[in-house]
Enzyme design. Structure first.
Site, PDB file in Angstrom:
ATOM      1  CG  ASN A   6      23.695  64.788  48.176  1.00  0.00           C
ATOM      2  OD1 ASN A   6      23.595  63.433  48.934  1.00  0.00           O
ATOM      3  ND2 ASN A   6      24.851  64.918  47.740  1.00  0.00           N
ATOM      4  CE  LYS A   8      27.078  66.438  50.014  1.00  0.00           C
ATOM      5  NZ  LYS A   8      28.195  67.298  49.606  1.00  0.00           N
ATOM      6  CG  HIS A  93      27.705  63.911  44.593  1.00  0.00           C
ATOM      7  ND1 HIS A  93      28.922  64.404  45.319  1.00  0.00           N
ATOM      8  CD2 HIS A  93      26.843  65.093  44.638  1.00  0.00           C
ATOM      9  CE1 HIS A  93      28.674  65.576  45.896  1.00  0.00           C
ATOM     10  NE2 HIS A  93      27.299  65.828  45.754  1.00  0.00           N
ATOM     11  CD  GLU A  95      30.652  65.014  48.703  1.00  0.00           C
ATOM     12  OE1 GLU A  95      29.790  64.184  49.098  1.00  0.00           O
ATOM     13  OE2 GLU A  95      30.444  66.221  49.112  1.00  0.00           O
ATOM     14  CD  GLU A 159      25.873  69.174  43.425  1.00  0.00           C
ATOM     15  OE1 GLU A 159      25.308  69.482  44.237  1.00  0.00           O
ATOM     16  OE2 GLU A 159      26.533  67.989  43.460  1.00  0.00           O
ATOM     17  N   GLY A 165      30.201  72.210  49.712  1.00  0.00           N
ATOM     18  CA  GLY A 165      30.497  72.032  51.056  1.00  0.00           C
ATOM     19  C   GLY A 165      31.543  73.271  51.700  1.00  0.00           C
ATOM     20  CB  SER A 195      27.962  76.484  49.160  1.00  0.00           C
ATOM     21  OG  SER A 195      29.039  75.485  49.737  1.00  0.00           O
ATOM     22  N   GLY A 216      23.134  70.224  49.876  1.00  0.00           N
ATOM     23  CA  GLY A 216      23.724  69.183  50.762  1.00  0.00           C
ATOM     24  C   GLY A 216      23.576  69.588  52.191  1.00  0.00           C
ATOM     25  N   GLY A 217      24.742  70.232  52.819  1.00  0.00           N
ATOM     26  CA  GLY A 217      24.545  70.468  54.187  1.00  0.00           C
ATOM     27  C   GLY A 217      23.415  71.183  54.589  1.00  0.00           C
TER      28      GLY A 217
HETATM   29  P1  PGA Z   1      26.415  71.319  49.760  1.00  0.00           P
HETATM   30  O1  PGA Z   1      26.264  70.000  48.861  1.00  0.00           O
HETATM   31  O2  PGA Z   1      25.216  71.957  49.437  1.00  0.00           O
HETATM   32  O3  PGA Z   1      26.917  71.102  51.131  1.00  0.00           O
HETATM   33  O4  PGA Z   1      27.878  72.241  49.278  1.00  0.00           O
HETATM   34  C1  PGA Z   1      25.653  69.883  47.501  1.00  0.00           C
HETATM   35  C2  PGA Z   1      26.028  68.630  47.080  1.00  0.00           C
HETATM   36  O5  PGA Z   1      27.222  68.040  47.154  1.00  0.00           O
HETATM   37  O6  PGA Z   1      25.415  68.204  46.218  1.00  0.00           O
END
Ligand code: PGA
Length: 236
Positions: A6, A8, A93, A95, A159, A165, A195, A216-217
């Protein structure tokens, strides 16, 4: 195992083209042992679809609207994504829920329309830190999952919001427990997200009921994402 990246709001079209050409060289050999997909921003989807056309890596969007067309400024429909060669969408998601007013109801409508249009869907669920502290995790997950229906093309991502994050992850016990609960409610694959890095992927992916990861990251960096895909391939 499914590993989904992802992105973002990261990577322009030109950055996407460059990343995809390196990514397919790095991970295409893992095809058959792990399903890999990337979820770039809307404006980079065409570059990803083109760049990955001759690979096994699939491309998905980060959201999708429930109507086919109409007066919905800022939204994109499932048929529009399908026409572009996009195969999946992330929906609900945290966010989107936290910053853009997404609810269980809007998530359910998006999921239903996307599935109906032939997209695969990763529907996200997960509790806030305050909810976990108040021992409400089970109630929250039950509520969020209750609006979804089983479908061959539906995947759920667990999640925990406090792990996204933040560099904090669910403990193996917490992940196992949440995944077992979700699977008891809905017979679908369940990804862990929050994470995930090459350093913790092996342990998290090794937990019972964990069918892959939504990253994500760490999906923005070629080496990190490739390393997670390799770990998934060897653990499946
Ligand atoms: P993250 O994000 O791996 O940066 O924590 C995961 C996500 O939001 O899908």
């Amino acid at each position: 195992m499914l590993i989904a990246g992802n992105w973002k709001m990261n990577k322009s079209g030109s950055e996407t083209a460059e990343f995809c050409s390196s990514l397919k060289r790095r991970v295409d050999a893992l095809a058959g042992r792990v399903d890999i997909s990337v979820f770039p921003p809307f404006t980079s989807l065409a570059a990803a679809v083109t760049g990955l056309a001759d690979s096994e890596i699939a491309v998905g969007a980060q959201n999708v609207h429930w109507e086919r067309e109409g007066a919905f400024t800022g939204e994109v429909s499932a048929p529009m994504l399908r026409e572009l060669g996009v195969y999946a969408a992330i929906v609900g998601h945290s966010e989107r829920r936290q910053y853009f007013g997404e609810t269980d109801e809007t998530t359910a409508r998006r999921v239903a329309a996307a599935l109906e249009a032939g997209l695969f869907v990763i529907a996200c669920v997960g509790e806030l830190e305050t909810e976990r502290d108040a021992e409400e995790t089970e109630d929250v997950l039950r509520r969020q999952v209750s609006v979804l229906s089983e479908d061959d093309r539906l995947v759920v991502a667990y999640e925990p919001c406090w792990a996204i994050g933040t560099g904090r992850t669910a403990t193996p016990d917490q992940a196992r427990e949440a995944h077992a609960l979700i699977k008891s409610l809905l017979d679908v694959p369940v990804l862990y997200g929050g994470s995930v890095t090459p350093g913790n992927a092996e342990e998290l992916l090794g937990q019972e009921g964990v069918d892959g990861a939504l990253v994500g990251g760490a999906s923005l960096d070629l080496d990190s994402f490739a390393a997670i895909c390799e770990l998934a391939a060897s653990s499946s």
